[in-house]
Design a protein around this motif. Structure first.
Motif, mmCIF file in Angstrom:
data_model
loop_
_atom_site.group_PDB
_atom_site.id
_atom_site.type_symbol
_atom_site.label_atom_id
_atom_site.label_comp_id
_atom_site.label_asym_id
_atom_site.label_seq_id
_atom_site.Cartn_x
_atom_site.Cartn_y
_atom_site.Cartn_z
ATOM 1 N N ASP A 27 32.004 17.411 19.566
ATOM 2 C CA ASP A 27 33.068 17.175 18.295
ATOM 3 C C ASP A 27 33.903 17.711 18.445
ATOM 4 O O ASP A 27 35.486 17.911 18.269
ATOM 5 C CB ASP A 27 32.394 16.852 16.637
ATOM 6 C CG ASP A 27 31.679 15.843 16.718
ATOM 7 O OD1 ASP A 27 31.627 14.758 17.490
ATOM 8 O OD2 ASP A 27 31.193 15.442 15.254
ATOM 9 N N CYS A 30 36.377 17.707 20.844
ATOM 10 C CA CYS A 30 36.867 16.169 21.092
ATOM 11 C C CYS A 30 38.658 16.905 20.047
ATOM 12 O O CYS A 30 39.242 16.307 20.414
ATOM 13 C CB CYS A 30 35.975 15.941 20.883
ATOM 14 S SG CYS A 30 35.414 15.616 22.165
ATOM 15 N N SER A 34 41.631 16.770 21.708
ATOM 16 C CA SER A 34 42.735 15.152 20.251
ATOM 17 C C SER A 34 44.298 16.688 20.330
ATOM 18 O O SER A 34 44.970 15.456 20.528
ATOM 19 C CB SER A 34 42.015 15.975 19.441
ATOM 20 O OG SER A 34 41.263 14.454 19.800
ATOM 21 N N LEU A 47 38.428 13.892 31.955
ATOM 22 C CA LEU A 47 37.497 13.885 30.753
ATOM 23 C C LEU A 47 36.462 13.946 31.165
ATOM 24 O O LEU A 47 34.700 13.552 30.494
ATOM 25 C CB LEU A 47 37.880 13.853 29.721
ATOM 26 C CG LEU A 47 38.968 14.234 28.724
ATOM 27 C CD1 LEU A 47 39.637 13.434 27.421
ATOM 28 C CD2 LEU A 47 39.181 15.509 28.207
ATOM 29 N N PHE A 53 30.964 11.245 24.058
ATOM 30 C CA PHE A 53 31.566 10.379 22.898
ATOM 31 C C PHE A 53 30.664 9.890 21.604
ATOM 32 O O PHE A 53 29.787 9.754 21.445
ATOM 33 C CB PHE A 53 31.678 9.361 23.487
ATOM 34 C CG PHE A 53 32.614 9.189 24.922
ATOM 35 C CD1 PHE A 53 33.832 9.723 24.248
ATOM 36 C CD2 PHE A 53 32.550 8.839 26.250
ATOM 37 C CE1 PHE A 53 35.541 10.259 24.160
ATOM 38 C CE2 PHE A 53 33.893 9.446 26.931
ATOM 39 C CZ PHE A 53 35.391 9.670 26.263
ATOM 40 N N GLY A 57 34.507 12.330 17.582
ATOM 41 C CA GLY A 57 35.049 13.304 18.744
ATOM 42 C C GLY A 57 35.560 12.317 19.287
ATOM 43 O O GLY A 57 36.402 12.060 19.528
ATOM 44 N N LEU A 58 34.960 10.361 19.449
ATOM 45 C CA LEU A 58 35.703 9.558 19.991
ATOM 46 C C LEU A 58 36.939 8.916 18.902
ATOM 47 O O LEU A 58 38.194 8.909 19.463
ATOM 48 C CB LEU A 58 34.398 8.366 20.423
ATOM 49 C CG LEU A 58 35.257 7.550 21.375
ATOM 50 C CD1 LEU A 58 35.558 7.882 22.577
ATOM 51 C CD2 LEU A 58 34.237 6.567 21.363
ATOM 52 N N ILE A 61 39.810 11.391 19.729
ATOM 53 C CA ILE A 61 40.260 11.495 20.465
ATOM 54 C C ILE A 61 41.571 10.474 20.519
ATOM 55 O O ILE A 61 42.905 10.252 21.164
ATOM 56 C CB ILE A 61 39.312 11.477 21.764
ATOM 57 C CG1 ILE A 61 38.916 13.123 22.350
ATOM 58 C CG2 ILE A 61 40.383 11.087 23.508
ATOM 59 C CD1 ILE A 61 37.913 12.883 23.662
#
Length: 162
Positions: A27, A30, A34, A47, A53, A57-58, A61
């Motif tokens: 996280d 990420c 981001s 990546l 993920f 975190g996803l 992004i």
């Protein structure tokens, strides 16, 4: 983390292409990535092989991808064990902006099922020009052959069928 901070403090130092393969990102990573995705003119990012993920975190992004001012030329998300829910998050974020869909997208070695393929096909059908490269090798889920899950998802999109 430190390198990303340097890039954010000195955006002119950021190269056009960054490879962050096999960095075990979570996280916090990420969140930093981001910021680079959102605030720079980065054209290519790899990546792959991170399996990073988490939902938080996803989403971080995805928000950064949707907020970019220009598209990636190439986006690599290989071998991240991405499943349908991950593809839905990414394709919904990118798909909101037609100008952000990359011309080269490498998704090799994930677990795209029917719903992920449908989401991906919806995103690609919105693109004004053809995608130059789409790598879907080594995808699929147990219980269905890999190609049948992908084809089912793509064929479900009327914009991609004659």
């Amino acid at each position: 983390k430190e390198l990303i901070s340097v890039f954010l403090d000195h955006p002119k130092m950021i190269p056009k292409k960054i490879c962050l393969r096999k960095n075990s990102m979570r996280d916090e990573s990420c969140s930093y990535i981001s910021q680079i995705l959102y605030n720079t003119g980065l054209e290519e990012i790899d990546l792959g092989e991170n399996n990073f993920f988490t939902p938080r975190g996803l989403k971080s992004i995805g928000r950064a991808l949707a907020g970019r001012s220009l598209a990636f030329r190439r986006l690599e998300l290989t071998d991240n064990s991405m499943r349908n829910k991950h593809f839905l998050t990414i394709t919904e974020a990118i798909g909101t902006r037609l100008d952000l869909i990359p011309s080269e997208l490498n998704l090799r070695g994930n677990l795209i099922g029917v719903e992920g393929a449908k989401s991906l096909s919806r995103m690609l059908s919105r693109r004004k020009s053809p995608i130059n490269e789409l790598n879907l090798a080594e995808n699929g889920r147990k219980g269905k052959t890999r190609i049948s899950a992908l084809l089912e998802g793509f064929l479900a999109n009327p914009a991609l069928t004659p």
